[in-house]
Enzyme design. Structure first.
Site, PDB file in Angstrom:
ATOM      1  N   HIS A 182      82.820 -32.499  25.400  1.00  0.00           N
ATOM      2  CA  HIS A 182      81.996 -31.478  25.486  1.00  0.00           C
ATOM      3  C   HIS A 182      80.918 -31.674  24.305  1.00  0.00           C
ATOM      4  O   HIS A 182      81.145 -32.009  23.216  1.00  0.00           O
ATOM      5  CB  HIS A 182      82.664 -30.091  25.064  1.00  0.00           C
ATOM      6  N   ASP A 203      86.035 -15.705  30.141  1.00  0.00           N
ATOM      7  CA  ASP A 203      84.869 -16.263  29.309  1.00  0.00           C
ATOM      8  C   ASP A 203      83.816 -15.903  30.047  1.00  0.00           C
ATOM      9  O   ASP A 203      82.887 -15.856  29.446  1.00  0.00           O
ATOM     10  CB  ASP A 203      85.278 -18.024  29.159  1.00  0.00           C
ATOM     11  N   ARG A 231      77.788 -11.180  25.882  1.00  0.00           N
ATOM     12  CA  ARG A 231      77.110 -11.992  24.568  1.00  0.00           C
ATOM     13  C   ARG A 231      75.798 -12.374  24.815  1.00  0.00           C
ATOM     14  O   ARG A 231      75.031 -12.180  23.741  1.00  0.00           O
ATOM     15  CB  ARG A 231      77.854 -13.169  24.190  1.00  0.00           C
ATOM     16  N   SER A 256      85.103 -19.799  23.551  1.00  0.00           N
ATOM     17  CA  SER A 256      84.506 -19.970  24.709  1.00  0.00           C
ATOM     18  C   SER A 256      84.636 -21.535  25.129  1.00  0.00           C
ATOM     19  O   SER A 256      84.894 -21.594  26.373  1.00  0.00           O
ATOM     20  CB  SER A 256      82.807 -19.531  24.727  1.00  0.00           C
ATOM     21  N   LYS A 291      87.309 -22.880  28.127  1.00  0.00           N
ATOM     22  CA  LYS A 291      87.012 -23.513  29.656  1.00  0.00           C
ATOM     23  C   LYS A 291      87.615 -25.100  29.481  1.00  0.00           C
ATOM     24  O   LYS A 291      88.094 -25.300  30.426  1.00  0.00           O
ATOM     25  CB  LYS A 291      85.709 -23.757  29.757  1.00  0.00           C
TER      26      LYS A 291
END
Lengths: 436, 436
Positions: A83, A162, A169, A184, A188
């Site tokens: 990620h 999320d 947010r 978050s 995921k």
């Protein structure tokens, strides 16, 4: 039992929420017992008060279990994903996942779309004619098993809490909170059914974290919470002061990723791919060391094994696999306009944020989640950092729909280049490696 | 111009919102451009970051102008109101407004309902058969002009932004924020078309502010912001560790207020009424000094002038004015049960919070805004602070619907009394007087 308002007050007053309390909050949000306006007050309280590791682990778990956790038990091997916290020109996922898969590590990848100045993997992949990112979970598992990797978007069933919290947010000035970012990202990623995760935490102007200090805080929190959640996690801090590689835009970034798979591509994009890939191979237990891993990755490039995995993945996801052998099949903007240097010197710096924002203004990105993007347009860096240029030589190439669109863009792109009279050292790509 | 999210971020980061920015926020809230979930995030940011005087003035003004400002220009004289931050047994408004009006100062009063442990003037007034608190603004102005005072509830047209924001604060743990309290109180009070305001800021267990330090902060902020808003403002800090007077409950509190108007009633209720009334008469320019004012108030009691104004106000608001001469016409619970002392000694303290919560549990108050109250039930203090008692003598009288309801209540009420072997000094009622 405390009321939900009392739980908001507890965090507001600096208290620690228990696992049960955090689970209750996320469940109540899903059930409509905790209203959005209560959640946003709690998010702001978390912004101010933070969360300790146990709270972050509990929040990640509660958000993860708000939806389905993909079952990849039918896929043999240690599943590893990567990620990136996002940047400008960061197309690494697109070449990295096929390469790592070609080396024997399955890569189930749920990616995002571009928002603001930073691009998104899904938009870049959708530049490939026919490519579909909305794949049901069963098909996702099958493609990972058969091809080695599959790259999809967050479905409604993956971490819905999320999705809901992120949307809040975004409009309540509570994006920049490390516990909320950590939960978050990890909720995921853990929903993908992975065993290991390599994080690319970007630092600098073009990144979400502008300073090394902030990026280091986020990286260590991600590594700690991911590890406490039972996953193997490694984070690299990498430079995002200038765009990564040469291409900024959807189709041209996909093309650069294909270049990497074909043994071409810019040095920094290759270096970033190899550094992250080496970590993934070691986590995936197909290499003992980063050196061995890097050799395997280079072999997968040289043999074309990575390119073949990418072709099979594109085919499995409904796209045109011929783009790998013939990237000219990708959409292309009708006009190319060069931006020229106005003085002699060396490219000392390229402002990634300005390049990213300019690309958005050209139509390559979006300022609101519901906007469409133009896959064909973009900015190509001709003179990267460190390059010597003479007045009148090109700095960048703009891919635009009409010549008339280019003038204002050219000015912004030129202003993003800083030219110095002496050559300056290019900062290292990998700033640090962080494990829990 | 900044986006609304940027304004939330500005306050979150400790910035100062300009008058225009605050006005924009309140306008956007009313127009539906700023969602409740955004407002609640901003409220939490204000909780943490506070607001300076200019911001509080701007917020008060913006909330005030979200609705109608009553036009009392047809009422001659300097209009003065009083506001209490709320407590247990605080029925002072009911005798104070008619007395002050009888002395020549018009008192336009918009009051609230009880919530949680503290009672509300509207509930107490509605114990009078037929009494209506929903009066249109035209009729309100007429009654103030003709009778001297009128006591109504907040209509939908008075400071609607306050109604909306208060409802949000109540469920998002953002009630306890001085800037938000100040703007809430002052926006409603300034909407009454007043020239001066006397504030009774309660301190202690039974008050919203538990410590003198917090109460003083609130009182000084109210005085400063009220004065900066162009009104004459005086605040008294008064003791609310024990209930005020003897009665806690709706009808019995109204009865105690009538007692005061008739020259009877407990010393502390009289003292509180005179102290606040004296300030109002001086602000209203019908007395030069507190001494002169107090004499006028005592004369209005002795002559029955205050009682006559109250009768006329009740009549104008649809109620039965005969309750003033014959308080037995007020609703009365069918059973009265005494609570006895278990030891000899002196009443050193009575826990106002516990008495207030017990009265709510009896049905005299509400825990949610949509609940109905029972006007007849309540708790009557028989042995106030300072009184000597012997074992077996009564401490309190419970007014209940059924004998069976009394047992659990009696235990809670008894536990609220602290009996000491030596007499203790009763703390002074008025702790301080605060002006800007």
């Amino acid at each position: 039992m405390e009321t939900l308002v009392e739980l908001i007050a507890k965090k507001r007053d600096g208290g620690r929420l228990t696992d049960e309390q955090i689970e209750r909050i996320i469940r109540a949000l899903g059930a409509g017992e905790l209203a959005d306006y209560q959640m946003s007050a709690l998010l702001m309280a978390v912004f101010f008060r933070g969360m300790d590791d146990a709270e972050m682990v509990a929040l990640t778990r509660a958000m993860l279990h708000s939806g389905d956790v993909l079952d990849l038990s039918s896929v043999p091997g240690v599943k590893v994903d990567k990620h990136s916290t996002g940047g400008v020109g960061d197309k690494v996922s697109i070449c990295l996942a096929p390469l790592v898969a070609a080396c024997g590590v399955p890569v189930p990848m749920v990616s995002g779309r571009g928002l603001g100045h930073s691009g998104g993997t899904l938009d870049k992949l959708e530049a490939i004619p026919g490519f579909r990112v909305n794949i049901e979970t069963d098909a996702f598992a099958r493609i990972v098993r058969e091809v080695g990797t599959c790259m999809i978007g967050q479905t409604a069933r993956i971490a819905p809490a999320d999705k809901r919290i992120y949307a809040l947010r975004d409009v309540t000035a509570t994006v920049e909170s490390i516990p909320l970012i950590v939960a978050s990202i990890l909720s995921k990623k853990l929903a993908e059914g992975i065993d290991g995760l390599v994080l690319d935490v970007k630092v600098g102007r073009g990144a979400f974290m502008k300073t090394e200090e902030d990026a280091r805080k986020l990286a260590t929190a991600l590594a700690r919470v991911g590890t406490l959640s039972g996953k193997q996690v490694v984070a690299l801090l990498t430079d995002m002061s200038a765009p990564l590689g040469r291409a900024v835009g959807n189709a041209i970034e996909t093309r650069e990723a294909i270049d990497v798979l074909r043994g071409e591509g810019p040095d920094d994009t290759i270096a970033c791919t190899l550094a992250l890939g080496a970590e993934m191979l070691v986590l995936g237990k197909v290499a003992q060391s980063a050196e061995e891993a890097e050799k395997k990755l280079r072999d997968a490039i040289a043999s074309g094994a990575g390119a073949r995995v990418f072709e099979r993945m594109i085919e499995a996801q409904g796209g045109d696999p011929a783009v790998v052998e013939d990237p000219s099949r990708l959409p292309r903007a009708p006009e190319a306009v060069l931006v020229y240097a106005e003085t002699d010197g060396f490219v000392a710096d390229i402002d990634a944020l300005e390049i990213g924002l300019t690309a958005v203004a050209m139509g390559a990105g979006r300022t609101r989640a519901d906007q469409a993007v133009d896959h064909a347009v973009g900015i190509e860096i001709v003179a990267p950092r460190g390059a010597g240029v003479r007045r009148g030589e090109p700095l960048a190439r703009l891919h635009v729909r009409r010549q008339a669109d280019a003038a204002a863009v050219a000015e912004r792109v030129a202003s993003a280049f800083r030219i110095s009279s002496d050559p300056r050292a290019v900062p290292p790509l990998v700033i640090d490696r962080i494990v829990a």
